[in-house]
Design a protein around this motif. Structure first.
Motif, mmCIF file in Angstrom:
data_model
loop_
_atom_site.group_PDB
_atom_site.id
_atom_site.type_symbol
_atom_site.label_atom_id
_atom_site.label_comp_id
_atom_site.label_asym_id
_atom_site.label_seq_id
_atom_site.Cartn_x
_atom_site.Cartn_y
_atom_site.Cartn_z
ATOM 1 N N LEU A 460 -9.837 -36.748 -13.423
ATOM 2 C CA LEU A 460 -11.074 -37.210 -14.057
ATOM 3 C C LEU A 460 -11.857 -38.138 -13.136
ATOM 4 N N SER A 461 -11.158 -38.957 -12.386
ATOM 5 C CA SER A 461 -11.838 -39.910 -11.504
ATOM 6 C C SER A 461 -12.656 -39.203 -10.427
ATOM 7 N N PHE A 464 -15.789 -37.819 -12.113
ATOM 8 C CA PHE A 464 -16.735 -38.865 -12.493
ATOM 9 C C PHE A 464 -17.485 -39.407 -11.273
ATOM 10 N N THR A 468 -21.478 -39.080 -10.517
ATOM 11 C CA THR A 468 -22.277 -40.293 -10.314
ATOM 12 C C THR A 468 -23.008 -40.263 -8.982
ATOM 13 N N ARG A 622 -20.613 -47.926 -16.330
ATOM 14 C CA ARG A 622 -19.939 -46.733 -15.804
ATOM 15 C C ARG A 622 -18.438 -46.754 -16.087
ATOM 16 N N VAL A 623 -17.852 -47.942 -16.078
ATOM 17 C CA VAL A 623 -16.439 -48.056 -16.463
ATOM 18 C C VAL A 623 -16.260 -47.666 -17.927
ATOM 19 N N TYR A 626 -16.404 -43.943 -18.155
ATOM 20 C CA TYR A 626 -15.166 -43.331 -17.656
ATOM 21 C C TYR A 626 -14.051 -43.428 -18.697
#
Length: 632
Positions: A460-461, A464, A468, A622-623, A626
């Motif tokens: 996922l990271s 993301f 972005t 954004r955190v 996520y």
């Protein structure tokens, strides 16, 4: 393959003739097949025993409570599928076919599951999903990517690092050739609003994405739904080859296959209201129901006959209640087939290779984080290029910039009210505009993200960060053009530091606004609700931004401290005014700009703190986005 198709067209329901034609099909296959369409890397036996699944319905909302009901979808379903076999799960709509398929593929949602599902006598783990193929009924694709691009990006993400890029491209070419996608390889996938490949080609692309990893087991949810008989025949024939010739285990749901398709299935599972009423060879289905007293009066498609029985409709169209017929079928299965099936399911398989080696193979990611990031970035840019370089967006921003420049054309330096009004209009526009562009990002891509994540395609990271970074250039280009036009047309301070101070404050506002949009979209995942919530929040931030309301009641004054509009407004004021600047405030009198009502409420002191707060919001929103995406 053409010879195989001809053989299949001539197939009949006779078992002996069917076996002969299968042998002919295998013989007619090309002698030199692509490697991924040869034998599977290893064989997998799928077993499922007493699988049951319940869900809770009702409950209502906060104010209105409805009675909670429990619905049983599956009622003790068992079966076994071995390498080289293709299992077709039949049943009326609502009988539990798709639920059972999702359970076998490890994709069940919230609910109460009981039973046992094993792959070579091992329980399913999340790491296994990277080595299992699963084709959903409505496959999600990026509509602006071509067939080749879709398969290439899947290959780069899913195939092992041990393969060179040229070898991965060879896999893509093999899939295109084997699934007859050559004529549409450069055609975009399309969607309901964009013309692309046909329905059959779309289905084959979905199968091709899963075949790239050479799965030992492949699940498909109604692969022939909505297709004509010829296209359906071609798809099922290809699946038959993958199972029969490659030693793969293939499980599919299918709604109403033709008789030609029915006799391609090695095994058939028939469900009626979640109950198992038949499991066995497809060629033995008609004889079994004849033995228990259900014989068709005329020659009929076996699948139609089985579906009629599962619906409680007898061949002689008697007036027996469907509920009694279904109950009789369940009892007959328990009396005739259940014990033998249970004994077969409970037999331990000994063909599993090295368990520690297999665990290691299943446990590792195919690609590194950086490789996932770069591939996803390229894929995102290719898919979004029609939006990123949209002439409409340029025209919108250019139009607003020119109109603003004309309205504030060469504003007099002594007219503080007009300058302050211009600065606040800039922050208001760039507080709304980026939010509405970013708020739809994750809701629109939810289907693709769910599909890729369930397949274990990437972390996922990496997704993301790619999303972005890919959106960032256009987010910064448009406001830069806007500020450049408005700044000089409006006659603001004509110095480089002042210009860049205005530009950087605007860019910070844009990044915070887009981050807020990403967070709202990820949390709500509904476009209408997210856009409504975003409008309310930004409007609230604007009202508390220090321009419209100078005297905010203390009990609600906390809003201004979370308003990114206020912090940006303060930076824009600092880019044009200093604390010692004055303006004419009457006949022959001058006043400090810092005492001007629309400036005093915000102040000009400590602009560095505003920068720190805005940077914190850029990261913080954004955190939150996520963390919200981790639910998928």
């Amino acid at each position: 393959m053409d010879e195989v198709m001809v053989d299949i067209e001539l197939q009949t329901g006779d078992d002996q003739n069917h076996d002969y034609q299968q042998q002919q099909q295998t013989t007619a296959r090309r002698k030199q097949e692509p490697i991924i369409f040869g034998k599977a890397d290893h064989h997998v036996t799928l077993k499922f025993e007493d699988v049951a699944y319940k869900i809770r319905l009702g409950g209502g909302g906060v104010l209105i409570k409805n009675q909670v009901e429990e619905k049983t979808i599956l009622k003790g379903v068992s079966g076994v599928v071995r390498p080289g076999e293709m299992l077709a799960m039949l049943g009326p709509s609502g009988s539990g076919k798709t639920t059972l398929l999702n359970a076998l593929g490890g994709r069940l949602g919230t609910g109460q599951f009981t039973g046992k599902i094993t792959f070579n006598d091992q329980k399913f783990t999340n790491s296994m999903k990277r080595n299992i193929g699963f084709v959903t009924q409505e496959e999600a694709f990026y509509p602006h990517l071509t067939v080749t691009e879709t398969l290439v990006f899947s290959a780069l993400l899913r195939l092992s690092n041990r393969l060179k890029k040229e070898e991965k491209m060879a896999h893509v070419d093999a899939v295109i050739a084997q699934l007859h996608l050559k004529k549409c390889e450069n055609t975009i996938i399309g969607d309901q609003f964009l013309k692309g490949v046909s329905g059959g080609e779309r289905k084959r692309v979905g199968i091709g994405q899963e075949m790239l990893i050479n799965p030992s087991i492949l699940f498909l949810d109604e692969p022939t739904s909505g297709l004509d008989s010829t296209t359906a025949q071609r798809i099922v024939s290809t699946l038959w080859e993958l199972a029969n010739g490659g030693g793969r285990t293939i499980v599919m749901t299918i709604h109403q296959p033709s008789s030609r398709l029915f006799y391609l299935f090695h095994k058939v599972l028939l469900l009626s209201e979640g109950n198992l009423v038949y499991f066995g060879k497809g060629s033995d289905a008609m004889s079994y129901f004849s033995r228990i007293g259900y014989v068709p009066l005329i020659a009929t498609n076996p699948a139609d006959f089985l579906l009629d029985l599962a619906n409680g409709i007898l061949p002689d169209a008697s007036e027996d209640h469907p509920r009694f017929v279904k109950h009789a079928l369940v009892v007959a299965f328990k009396n005739n087939l259940a014990e033998n099936l249970r004994a077969v399911v409970q037999v331990t398989e000994n063909d599993f290779h090295n368990k520690s080696e297999e665990k290691k193979r299943f446990g590792r990611w195919s690609t590194t984080w950086w490789q996932q990031f770069t591939v996803l970035l390229r894929r995102g840019v290719k898919e979004k290029r029609h939006e990123t370089f949209s002439g409409i967006q340029f025209a919108e921003v250019l139009g607003v910039a020119l109109l603003s420049g004309l309205l504030w054309w060469q504003t007099d330096g002594s007219n503080v009210q007009d300058k302050v009004g211009l600065l606040f209009s800039i922050v208001s526009f760039w507080g709304f505009y980026p939010l509405y562009r970013s708020i739809f990002t994750f809701p629109q891509e939810r289907a693709m993200l769910e599909k890729d994540r369930l397949s274990g395609m990437y972390k996922l990271s990496s997704y993301f960060m790619a999303r972005t970074v890919g959106d960032m250039p256009m987010e910064l280009v448009l406001p830069t053009i806007f500020v450049t036009i408005v700044y000089w047309m409006a006659g603001l301070k004509p110095t480089v530091p002042n210009f860049f101070g205005t530009l950087l404050a605007t860019l910070l506002c844009v990044m915070v606004s887009s981050g807020l949009g990403l967070a709202l979209g990820a949390m709500v995942m509904d476009q209408k609700s997210a856009s409504t919530l975003g409008s309310i929040l930004v409007l609230l931030f604007i009202l508390a931004g220090g321009y419209y309301v100078q005297h905010v009641p203390r009990f609600i004054s906390w809003i201004k401290y979370v308003s990114f509009i206020q912090y940006t407004y303060k930076l824009l004021l600092n880019s044009q005014f200093k604390s010692q600047d004055t303006y004419p405030c009457g006949s022959g009198k001058t006043c400090l700009v810092v005492d001007f009502p629309s400036v005093k409420v915000v102040g000009l002191e400590n602009p560095a703190m505003s920068v720190v707060v805005l940077m914190t919001m850029v990261v913080g929103y954004r955190v939150i986005a996520y963390i919200a995406l981790m639910r998928i």
